[in-house]
Enzyme design. Structure first.
Site, PDB file in Angstrom:
ATOM      1  N   LYS A 187       0.854  -1.203   0.000  1.00  0.00           N
ATOM      2  CA  LYS A 187       0.000   0.000   0.000  1.00  0.00           C
ATOM      3  C   LYS A 187       0.881   1.241   0.000  1.00  0.00           C
ATOM      4  CE  LYS A 187       0.790   1.358   4.488  1.00  0.00           C
ATOM      5  NZ  LYS A 187       1.595   2.520   4.836  1.00  0.00           N
ATOM      6  N   ASP A 241      -2.462  -1.291  10.467  1.00  0.00           N
ATOM      7  CA  ASP A 241      -2.697  -1.306   9.013  1.00  0.00           C
ATOM      8  C   ASP A 241      -3.385  -2.575   8.530  1.00  0.00           C
ATOM      9  OD1 ASP A 241      -1.301   1.055   8.928  1.00  0.00           O
ATOM     10  OD2 ASP A 241       0.496   0.228   7.982  1.00  0.00           O
TER      11      ASP A 241
END
Ligand code: C5P
Length: 302
Positions: free
Chosen positions: A21, A149
């Site tokens: 990401k 996350d």
């Protein structure tokens, strides 16, 4: 996807892609009483993927790692994938043996979420393989117990995130740009990076989603719409990362340059793949990747 459960009825396996990401803007809004920080960020997956192979069988949870010497040398007990598999099976009162084979391609300690993504892939894969009757909320809470996350990587794509990063609102947008990742191989410790930001009091978060939406109409608005609060303090402590940011900023066709998470990866966003590729040739001494942003999660074809 490779699932031979139908054939043998005993050995069941699955291969998943675990994408990296980037953060499209990242504001540290306030320090919380529990020591974490509330964030304002947009997560977007990048098509640089680790590969996670799961096999049900044998006893206990085993894990092997290839593609990264440092991780391969660490005790598997510390691996977030192993921790995730163990917690999931415990919570679902299951006792199957699981073999995890991790092929690393995402640099570690790079702000790209590789370890979190691998752990989320293990959770997704085991829920699927074992048809575990776990609710989305329960899985989300379990993912958050592994790291801030991890919940994002249960769905991937593009999402606005607040709280520790777990209060997620998926954004149904297609980002038409190409991204260049440049990782200088430096490890920025997350805890140290938050300390360097030294957030006192509270700051008003910007409208990051509005910034991206405006840039879909007028791409030139992307630069300047996506600040990262870690950049100043991290560049002061690691001047090489600041210099890399400066070099990417000078590449032709750039729409936006930023740092992902608390570093050390610097990324450039370009209108076209060709521009991103041309820029990547300037960074031959570093790990680079040119790809697309925001692809939803899928399982790997073998
Ligand atoms: O949740 P995770 O294990 O990834 O966090 C690692 C460390 O980063 C935390 O112990 C905390 O110091 C810091 N952190 C934070 N606020 C967040 C996420 C992480 O302060 N939203």
């Amino acid at each position: 996807m490779n699932d031979d459960s139908g054939q043998s009825g005993r050995s069941r396996e699955l291969t998943l892609e675990a994408p990296a990401k980037v953060n499209l803007g990242l504001e540290v809004v306030r320090r919380r009483a529990d020591g974490y920080h509330d964030l304002n960020t947009i997560f977007a997956t990048v098509d640089l993927c680790d590969r996670v192979r799961l096999r049900i069988g044998g006893s206990g949870i085993r894990c092997s790692v290839s593609g990264n010497r440092q991780l391969a040398g660490e005790p598997v007990e510390q691996n977030l994938c192993v921790l995730g598999a163990r917690r999931l099976l415990e919570e679902c009162e299951r006792s199957e043996g699981v073999e995890i084979v991790l092929e690393k391609r995402i640099p570690i300690g790079a702000g790209l979420g590789g370890g979190s993504s691998d752990a989320a892939a293990v959770l997704r894969g085991l829920v699927d393989l074992l048809s575990l009757p776990i609710t989305d909320d329960h899985l989300h809470a379990l993912a958050l117990s592994l790291g801030s996350d991890v919940p994002f990587f249960l769905r991937g794509g593009v999402a606005h995130a607040e709280g520790r990063g777990e209060r997620l609102v998926p954004l149904d947008v297609e980002l038409p740009w190409s991204i260049l990742l440049v990782n200088p191989g430096l490890h920025v410790g997350t805890v140290e990076a938050y300390r360097l930001v030294g957030r006192q009091g509270e700051k008003e978060g910007r409208d990051l989603v509005g910034g991206v939406m405006d840039a879909l109409e007028h791409p030139d608005l992307l630069g300047g719409a996506l600040p990262n609060d870690f950049e100043g303090p991290v560049f002061a402590a690691w001047p090489e990362i600041g210099r890399l940011h400066g070099r990417v900023a000078e590449t032709d066709g750039l729409l936006h340059v930023g740092m992902s998470g608390s570093g050390s990866t610097i990324f450039g966003i370009y209108r076209s793949r060709e521009e991103a590729r041309r820029a990547s040739r300037l960074f031959g001494e570093f790990f680079t990747h040119v790809g697309r942003l925001g692809r939803p999660l899928g399982m790997a074809a073998d």
